[in-house]
Design a protein around this motif. Structure first.
Motif, short mmCIF file in Angstrom:
data_model
loop_
_atom_site.label_atom_id
_atom_site.label_comp_id
_atom_site.label_asym_id
_atom_site.label_seq_id
_atom_site.Cartn_x
_atom_site.Cartn_y
_atom_site.Cartn_z
N PRO A 47 0.82 -1.21 0.00
CA PRO A 47 0.00 0.00 0.00
C PRO A 47 0.85 1.26 0.00
O PRO A 47 2.02 1.24 0.40
N SER A 48 0.23 2.36 -0.42
CA SER A 48 0.90 3.65 -0.28
C SER A 48 1.03 3.95 1.21
O SER A 48 0.33 3.33 2.04
N LEU A 49 1.85 4.87 1.55
CA LEU A 49 2.01 5.24 2.95
C LEU A 49 0.70 5.77 3.50
O LEU A 49 0.30 5.42 4.62
N GLU A 50 -0.01 6.56 2.73
CA GLU A 50 -1.30 7.09 3.16
C GLU A 50 -2.29 5.95 3.45
O GLU A 50 -2.97 5.95 4.47
N MET A 51 -2.36 4.97 2.55
CA MET A 51 -3.28 3.85 2.75
C MET A 51 -2.86 3.01 3.96
O MET A 51 -3.71 2.54 4.73
N ALA A 52 -1.58 2.85 4.16
CA ALA A 52 -1.10 2.11 5.33
C ALA A 52 -1.56 2.78 6.62
O ALA A 52 -2.02 2.11 7.56
N PHE A 53 -1.48 4.10 6.67
CA PHE A 53 -1.96 4.83 7.85
C PHE A 53 -3.46 4.72 8.00
O PHE A 53 -3.98 4.59 9.11
N ARG A 54 -4.19 4.75 6.89
CA ARG A 54 -5.65 4.62 6.95
C ARG A 54 -6.06 3.25 7.50
O ARG A 54 -7.01 3.14 8.28
N ILE A 55 -5.35 2.22 7.07
CA ILE A 55 -5.64 0.88 7.58
C ILE A 55 -5.35 0.80 9.07
O ILE A 55 -6.16 0.28 9.84
N ALA A 56 -4.21 1.33 9.49
CA ALA A 56 -3.87 1.34 10.91
C ALA A 56 -4.92 2.11 11.71
O ALA A 56 -5.37 1.66 12.78
N ASP A 57 -5.35 3.25 11.21
CA ASP A 57 -6.38 4.06 11.88
C ASP A 57 -7.70 3.31 11.98
O ASP A 57 -8.41 3.43 12.97
N ALA A 58 -8.02 2.51 10.97
CA ALA A 58 -9.27 1.74 10.99
C ALA A 58 -9.29 0.75 12.14
O ALA A 58 -10.34 0.44 12.70
N PHE A 59 -8.11 0.27 12.53
CA PHE A 59 -7.99 -0.65 13.65
C PHE A 59 -7.70 0.07 14.98
O PHE A 59 -7.73 -0.55 16.04
N GLY A 60 -7.36 1.35 14.89
CA GLY A 60 -7.01 2.09 16.10
C GLY A 60 -5.67 1.70 16.68
O GLY A 60 -5.47 1.72 17.89
N VAL A 61 -4.73 1.33 15.79
CA VAL A 61 -3.40 0.92 16.23
C VAL A 61 -2.34 1.70 15.45
O VAL A 61 -2.65 2.40 14.49
N SER A 62 -1.09 1.54 15.85
CA SER A 62 -0.01 2.21 15.13
C SER A 62 0.30 1.44 13.85
O SER A 62 0.01 0.24 13.73
N ILE A 63 0.91 2.12 12.93
CA ILE A 63 1.24 1.51 11.64
C ILE A 63 2.19 0.32 11.82
O ILE A 63 2.12 -0.66 11.08
N THR A 64 3.04 0.37 12.85
CA THR A 64 3.98 -0.73 13.07
C THR A 64 3.31 -1.98 13.63
O THR A 64 3.90 -3.05 13.61
N GLU A 65 2.08 -1.84 14.11
CA GLU A 65 1.32 -3.02 14.54
C GLU A 65 0.65 -3.71 13.36
O GLU A 65 0.22 -4.86 13.48
N VAL A 66 0.56 -3.01 12.24
CA VAL A 66 -0.06 -3.58 11.05
C VAL A 66 0.99 -4.07 10.07
O VAL A 66 0.89 -5.17 9.54
N PHE A 67 2.03 -3.27 9.84
CA PHE A 67 3.02 -3.58 8.80
C PHE A 67 4.42 -3.72 9.38
O PHE A 67 4.78 -3.04 10.33
N ALA A 68 5.18 -4.61 8.75
CA ALA A 68 6.60 -4.78 9.08
C ALA A 68 7.35 -4.97 7.77
O ALA A 68 6.75 -5.26 6.74
N HIS A 69 8.65 -4.78 7.82
CA HIS A 69 9.44 -5.01 6.61
C HIS A 69 10.70 -5.79 6.92
O HIS A 69 11.16 -5.82 8.06
#
Length: 74
Positions: A47-69
């Motif tokens: 995902p784009s960075l913006e979409m990654a943040f939107r997904i994290a916000d949808a769960f109410g968590v930080s982006i690092t709880e959703v994505f790793a690299h």
């Protein structure tokens, strides 16, 4: 040339713990299509960075709880 980066995610697990949120519900909360969420969750699309943040916000968590690299060595 830099080593490739593999992006992983915890979307399936987060959806399960969010009262088994459907991919469609997540798509609506994140402002994406269900097909986009399916592709991101399956690791077929980064995902784009913006979409990654939107997904994290949808769960109410930080982006690092959703994505790793991970950097893959050549």
């Amino acid at each position: 040339m830099p080593s490739p980066i593999v992006i992983t995610n915890n979307i399936r697990k987060l959806r399960f713990f969010a009262n088994e949120m459907t991919q469609q519900e997540l798509a609506e909360k994140a402002g994406a299509s269900r097909q986009t969420i399916i592709a991101i969750e399956a690791g077929k699309y980064s995902p784009s960075l913006e979409m990654a943040f939107r997904i994290a916000d949808a769960f109410g968590v930080s982006i690092t709880e959703v994505f790793a690299h991970e950097v893959k060595e050549k």
